[in-house]
Design an enzyme around this catalytic site. Structure first.
Site, PDB file in Angstrom:
ATOM      1  N   SER A  28     -55.669 -23.874  23.993  1.00 39.80           N
ATOM      2  CA  SER A  28     -55.747 -24.826  25.130  1.00 39.80           C
ATOM      3  C   SER A  28     -54.536 -24.727  26.058  1.00 39.80           C
ATOM      4  CB  SER A  28     -55.837 -26.252  24.538  1.00 39.80           C
ATOM      5  OG  SER A  28     -56.987 -26.327  24.041  1.00 39.80           O
ATOM      6  N   GLU A  31       0.754  -1.219   0.047  1.00 41.55           N
ATOM      7  CA  GLU A  31       0.164  -0.010  -0.008  1.00 41.55           C
ATOM      8  C   GLU A  31       0.780   1.271   0.077  1.00 41.55           C
ATOM      9  OE1 GLU A  31      -3.483   0.392  -0.201  1.00 41.55           O
ATOM     10  OE2 GLU A  31      -3.448  -1.776  -0.824  1.00 41.55           O
TER      11      GLU A  31
END
Lengths: 771, 138
Positions: A471, A191
């Site tokens: 239920s 870089e």
């Protein structure tokens, strides 16, 4: 009237001379330059302040890292080899011939050697440990360290997500000394080769880039140094203007003026963007190493280093998972650069280039998130912590999530929904589900499913979907009946048509699932078969107010309107609310908040909070054991009998189906875990399934694969014969055995029909069988 | 006779299999000896007193170190880890309740002791000891 005088013309001698004009011009230029310099100086001071403020303070808003529970290892612990193998893999352990480094393990039959990594637990840091254990018959039979038996070892917990700031940036901070020198060197040569020589900007680099761009007729190369790249990412937006470029250059110079190259490099290594995982932006080499290769940055090999360095140029373009060929090409190029610059030898380059590009799975457990659980954990955390602190202080949150259980419920839900949807084309992708699994005694949430897509951040049905519980309300009615003192499980109740007129004159006339009435039957049978008419009659007799109060007693915080339909579950609750209510039953009457957080520690390891069990014993354990008998009958011979056909009982459970089969529910518990499962449609349309056919299979598959343990005997109950009329009779009389609370057994009131003794000689003893 | 031989062999193999794997901490029952001595003046014996499963003993030892330093929250953390391993052990609840008392949380101490009483059930001596400490929480 005034007269206008013609403008007097200046004589030639009055005009400023050329040198005079130049002087004026120069004076103006000087003034402007001075103003410009003053402005520049002011700007520099401003930029300098910005640079120093940001670089000296906390550089990054560090999201809270959230961890699952650590896997405990101790002699006698229930643990299958498949669970241990899975949990090691989720924590990125590698299987090796010899466990010679932290993060590795080896297995030889029943014998395991695990080199656990060092980890800062909430109650203190623990160093790396090499342990040996044996697993026999599904339990740890021996646990040793350096030849000595040890009582308890924790594996480091799995990462399960973060609490991110606005941009969802995540990173794992690394210090320069922890980064392999080869990585730093490769980054520099790739870089910014002159990094250690320039002062923040490189004129040579800019010239080279300009030349390349002119040649290419467009922007192909940037001349930015690492320092400029850091400035750009750290302080500036991504717009490309000359002013911004100038600002970047000035800030780079300032950064170099105040800070050493090492400090700048360390910041760069942690700042750089290296990928995306869903909503999470992967920043820095520390997290990238973990994310792409499942290891710490220290453990990277040359090929992996080159792959990560290659990502700096374009994290998406060179993504090794999505674009492996491009990433490999880039990796090999960087390996070449590394060899050319003496970072690695030619031999090392050849070896590294010869290897395939191997990355760990992106969606693997150790790097994916668990949105439903995270949402609940975050809500509980926000009672004690500000969101801003959770998003920025790098806190470490230790939770109760059990990844093994979570994995089991996710797989069970996937498989079951697929199976259900295969029955009809209309159902394809319309079913949804939610599930909650907790520990029976402590209310720790072990798994949470908010959607059929467990990694999807969206509507969390486990918390937010309020659906009729059907239920699942029945056990509350039967508890109210048992608590009234007028009923026991052998009491005979009537299952015949019910008609109740409501306040508006409308009639409530519940039907049974099979649209039949079943007449007089014991109360235990009515619950086991989930009979609506018998339950409605019972509830009306016990009293709506008493049933509503029993909901509250079990810890339900939602309002329960005292309408008759409430008896059969016309109450809309979320799965988490249902779980909290059933938790009281499973825990023998201890009302406790469901808990997701174990502890919170700072990034430096200081414990901020730890949470222990809290709750209150509100219902007597004997009463809860009595109720549990009814639920065991449901699982033994009732609507949930399939679970005891496949798992060892006793187990306690209840199925639930709301009106028109819009919701399928299942709640059940074994000795260790409670599970509540819901299946339905988001548009609340009917489904061709009941609780026993849609929700039960998810529960069953979960408990089958995660491991199930039968309930212990109800030691506070005593079995007493009850005759066909529902009256207690003396021992030795004909009747069916039903449980009663040991110290509250009523006196026998029924007529005795003595049992006849079997005639001698009819039965053979076991001794006779042998010979 | 062949059946007898087969049965004896199967039974021996079964026993051998059982003896190799230690029972889980969840299967162990504790008695009053698992509780540390406690005096009416509030002083408490060592948390490590009594025979415990190795995992629980290791956590009690850590809790004891914290107790001596009066770091109640840390002690509670270790005790709660023990509770998660043996969620029905009254000896764990007894220690947790005592630590809660030191933290000034009488209500929590009471709740924990009542929880301990649920699991002490038929053990009269254990129940008595839990009740003694419970009397201090009123």
């Amino acid at each position: 009237m005034s007269q206008r005088k013609p403008a007097a013309k200046k004589s030639k001698s009055e005009r400023p001379s050329l040198s005079g004009r130049r002087k004026v011009w120069l004076a103006w230029m000087l003034r402007l330059s001075l103003v410009g310099l003053a402005l520049l100086a002011g700007w520099l001071v401003y930029l300098d302040a910005q640079v120093r403020e940001r670089f000296d303070g906390n550089k990054w808003a560090l999201p809270a890292k959230v961890y699952a529970r650590p896997l405990l290892l101790y002699p006698g612990q229930l643990l299958s080899a498949s669970q241990l193998e899975a949990e090691l893999s989720w924590s990125d352990y590698s299987a090796r011939g010899y466990a010679d480094r932290p993060g590795s393990y080896t297995r030889s039959g029943e014998q395991w050697t695990i080199f656990r990594r060092a980890f800062p637990f909430w109650d203190g840091p623990e160093s790396a440990r090499r342990i040996e254990l044996s697993i026999r018959d599904g339990r740890i039979s021996r646990l040793r360290e350096q030849g000595e038996d040890v009582g308890l070892v924790r594996l480091e917990p799995q990462y399960i997500g973060g609490i991110f700031p606005a941009h969802n940036e995540d990173r794992e901070l690394v210090r320069l000394e922890d980064v392999p020198p080869a990585l730093v060197a490769a980054l520099v040569v790739t870089e910014d080769k002159a990094f250690f020589e320039h002062w923040g900007i490189s004129l040579r680099g800019i010239a080279r880039a300009m030349l390349a761009n002119v040649k290419a007729g467009g922007f192909v190369q940037g001349g930015s140094t690492l320092t400029q790249q850091l400035v750009k990412n750290f302080f500036l937006s991504s717009e490309r203007t000359l002013i911004r470029k100038g600002q970047e250059a000035l800030m780079a110079l300032l950064l170099e003026l105040h800070y050493s190259k090492e400090e700048i490099l360390q910041a760069y290594l942690n700042e750089v963007y290296l990928g995306q995982a869903g909503r999470r932006a992967i920043h820095g080499f520390g997290l990238a190493a973990r994310f792409y290769f499942g290891k710490s940055v220290k453990e990277l090999d040359n090929g992996e280093i080159a792959t990560l360095v290659g990502l700096v140029k374009g994290a998406s373009y060179y993504n090794p998972r999505r674009n492996p060929e491009r990433a490999k090409e880039r990796r090999d190029l960087i390996l070449g650069l590394m060899a050319d610059n003496g970072i690695i030898t030619d031999g090392q380059r050849i070896v590294a280039q010869g290897k395939p590009l191997l990355t760990s799975a992106a969606g693997r457990a150790g790097q994916r998130e668990y949105p439903a659980f995270l949402e609940l954990a975050r809500a509980q955390l926000q009672r004690d912590y500000r969101l801003q602190d959770l998003q920025s202080e790098g806190l470490r949150i230790f939770t109760t999530l059990d990844p093994w259980m979570q994995n089991a419920v996710e797989e069970a839900a996937q498989a079951t929904l697929k199976r259900l949807e295969s029955r009809s084309r209309e159902l394809k992708d319309v079913l949804e589900t939610a599930a909650v699994i907790t520990s029976v005694d402590g209310g720790e949430v072990r798994a949470l499913l908010g959607s059929r897509k467990p990694e999807f951040f969206g509507f969390n049905r486990a918390l937010a979907a309020k659906r009729a519980i059907g239920s699942l309300a029945k056990p509350v009615v039967y508890l109210a009946a048992l608590e009234s003192g007028r009923y026991h499980w052998g009491s005979v109740i009537d299952d015949k048509p019910v008609s109740v007129s409501g306040p508006g004159g409308q009639l409530w006339q519940p039907q049974n699932y099979d649209h039949k009435s079943h007449g007089a039957l014991p109360m235990a049978d009515a619950l086991a078969r989930s009979l609506n008419q018998a339950t409605a009659r019972l509830g009306m007799t016990v009293g709506l107010g008493n049933v509503a109060a029993t909901f509250k007693e079990l810890g339900l915080q939602a309002e329960v309107p005292p309408y008759p339909s409430m008896l059969l579950g016309a109450i809309s609750l979320s799965p988490v609310e249902v779980a909290a209510m059933y938790q009281t039953i499973a825990s023998q009457g201890f009302v406790m908040p469901l808990r997701t957080i174990e502890a919170v520690a700072t990034a430096k390891g200081e414990t901020l909070s730890s949470y222990a069990l809290r709750g209150e014993q509100v219902v007597s354990p004997a009463m809860m054991q009595w109720l549990r008998y009814g639920l065991e009958q449901v699982a033994e011979r009732g609507t949930a009998r399939r679970i005891t056909q496949e798992l060892e009982g006793p187990l306690a459970a209840k199925t639930g189906t709301s009106d028109d089969q819009r919701d399928a529910w299942f709640a059940g518990f074994d000795n260790r875990h409670l599970g509540v499962v819901w299946v339905g449609r988001d548009d609340n349309q009917p489904m061709p399934f009941a609780g026993s056919s849609a929700a039960l299979p998810i529960w069953l598959d979960t408990f089958r694969s995660a491991g199930s343990e039968p309930l212990p005997p109800a030691d506070l109950l005593q079995m007493v014969p009850v005759n066909a009329a529902g009256q207690l009779v003396e021992n030795g009389c004909r009747g069916t055995l039903y449980p009663f609370i040991r110290d509250r057994v009523p006196a026998a009131a029924g007529q005795c029909d003595p049992l006849t003794e079997p005639s001698s000689g009819e039965k053979k003893s076991w001794f006779d069988w042998l010979f | 006779m062949v059946r007898l031989v087969v049965l004896i062999f199967t039974f021996s193999a079964f026993l051998a299999g059982c003896s190799a794997v230690p029972e889980g901490p969840d299967q162990q029952r504790v008695n009053v000896a698992a509780l540390p001595d406690w005096q009416a003046d509030g002083s408490m014996g060592s948390f490590t007193e009594g025979n415990h499963h190795p995992a629980i003993a290791s956590l009690f030892a850590k809790a004891e170190i914290e107790r001596r330093k009066q770091r109640w929250r840390s002690a509670m953390t270790y005790l709660d880890q023990a509770r998660q391993i043996q969620p029905r052990n009254p000896a764990v609840f007894y220690r947790q309740a005592w630590v809660s008392l030191q933290m000034g949380d009488r209500a929590q101490a009471r709740n924990l002791l009542q929880r301990g009483l649920v699991f002490a059930q038929s053990d009269v001596a254990m129940t008595e000891r839990l009740n003694q400490l419970l009397a201090q929480c009123q």
